[in-house]
Design an enzyme around this catalytic site. Structure first.
Site, PDB file in Angstrom:
ATOM      1  CG  HIS A 137      14.332   6.075  16.958  1.00  0.00           C
ATOM      2  ND1 HIS A 137      15.434   5.361  16.518  1.00  0.00           N
ATOM      3  CD2 HIS A 137      14.763   6.993  17.806  1.00  0.00           C
ATOM      4  CE1 HIS A 137      16.356   5.459  17.226  1.00  0.00           C
ATOM      5  NE2 HIS A 137      15.954   6.203  18.332  1.00  0.00           N
TER       6      HIS A 137
ATOM      7  CB  CYS B 242      19.313   7.574  17.517  1.00  0.00           C
ATOM      8  SG  CYS B 242      18.897   8.207  19.259  1.00  0.00           S
TER       9      CYS B 242
HETATM   10  N1  GLN Z   1      21.820   5.732  23.888  1.00  0.00           N
HETATM   11  C1  GLN Z   1      21.786   6.794  23.185  1.00  0.00           C
HETATM   12  C2  GLN Z   1      21.071   8.216  23.789  1.00  0.00           C
HETATM   13  O1  GLN Z   1      20.166   7.634  24.761  1.00  0.00           O
HETATM   14  C3  GLN Z   1      20.939   6.556  21.939  1.00  0.00           C
HETATM   15  C4  GLN Z   1      19.672   6.332  22.138  1.00  0.00           C
HETATM   16  C5  GLN Z   1      19.048   5.793  20.788  1.00  0.00           C
HETATM   17  O2  GLN Z   1      19.951   5.178  20.018  1.00  0.00           O
HETATM   18  N2  GLN Z   1      17.719   6.048  20.760  1.00  0.00           N
HETATM   19  O3  GLN Z   1      21.246   9.280  23.577  1.00  0.00           O
END
Ligand code: GLN
Length: 264
Positions: free
Chosen positions: A207, A95
């Site tokens: 995740h 992510c």
């Molecule tokens: N901040 C990033 C987004 O919202 C990554 C989010 C995350 O790592 N789950 O796209």
């Protein structure tokens, strides 16, 4: 035998439970009698600590933390990561981490964050009013080398299950997609791609954490790291993954994807 697992910024990039990937790799190695040195690569750590890493793990973060991390990475640390990924070091980046490995990330608010440019992709958040991409995600691994090697390990089409939660949308350039979305948003909710795969680096929005839910990928990372380090093709002893497989089955059933149940 020993593996050094580098964990990128556990203090700043552990918002979404991706520490489970580091723990899963460590434990699955230890169960096979392989010693593990889990190295926490936080801000105070010197660039030299990156040099001997055999597997790199990076998790998700909020936009603000990503910016701090990016500032810290610029320079020597970024260069070592680039060289190691280009040389085939395996890694799993989830992510926020792939957003940093791409050319840039445009957060919901504020200025564009320049990335390391290792992966040919860009990520853009459409703004604070846009809805986030949240929910269970299921995809088939289509990246050719990884798909072939996973199939050889399990005898099955590699289907990954995870949970996504991102505002940013990722658009691939020449980098190969990791997979093809079956359920969920994936990279951007538009083109059906999920994640990216480059040399032996896995980039994904999944995740879950990813590895405990998809143990074959954990073993692929371990096997690839051992191969890189010891130049010896070794098969890891099979573990009892029946609980993980039951969890996968339960989730496939809940998502009306019963026919996809696999042993990955
Ligand atoms: N901040 C990033 C987004 O919202 C990554 C989010 C995350 O790592 N789950 O796209």
């Amino acid at each position: 035998m020993e593996l050094k697992i580098g964990w990128l910024y556990p203090k700043l990039m552990s918002t979404y439970g991706d520490r489970g990937n580091a723990i899963c790799l460590q434990q699955r190695a230890v169960w096979r009698g392989i010693a593990v040195n889990l190295i926490e690569l936080d801000r105070q750590v010197d660039a030299t600590a990156f040099e001997n890493i055999d597997i790199l793990v990076g998790g998700g973060a909020q936009d603000r933390q990503q910016e701090i991390v990016m500032r810290d990475l610029q320079g020597a640390k970024a260069e070592i990561i680039r060289q190691k990924i280009e040389a085939g070091m395996p890694g799993v980046f989830t992510c926020g981490s792939p957003q940093l490995l791409g050319h840039y990330y445009e957060p919901a608010l504020g200025k564009r964050i320049e990335g390391l440019g290792i992966l040919d992709l860009v990520s853009k958040h459409p703004g604070p009013e846009a809805s986030r991409c949240i929910g269970n995600v299921v995809f088939e691994v289509t990246a050719s080398k990884l798909a072939t090697e996973l199939k050889a390990m399990t005898g099955q089409t590699p289907i990954v299950i995870g949970f996504e939660n991102h505002g940013g949308r990722t658009y691939l350039g020449k980098t190969e997609a990791l997979g093809k979305v079956i359920k969920g948003y994936g990279n951007n909710g538009e083109d059906g791609t999920e994640g990216a795969f480059y040399h032996n680096a896995i980039a994904t929005y999944a995740h879950g954490p990813l590895l405990p839910k998809n143990p074959a990928i954990a073993d692929w990372l371990l096997q690839t790291a051992l191969m890189q380090k010891y130049q010896d093709k070794m098969t890891l002893r099979k573990l009892d993954d029946s609980l993980a497989l039951q969890a996968r089955q339960a989730m496939f059933n809940r998502l009306n994807l019963t026919s996809l149940a696999t042993t990955l």
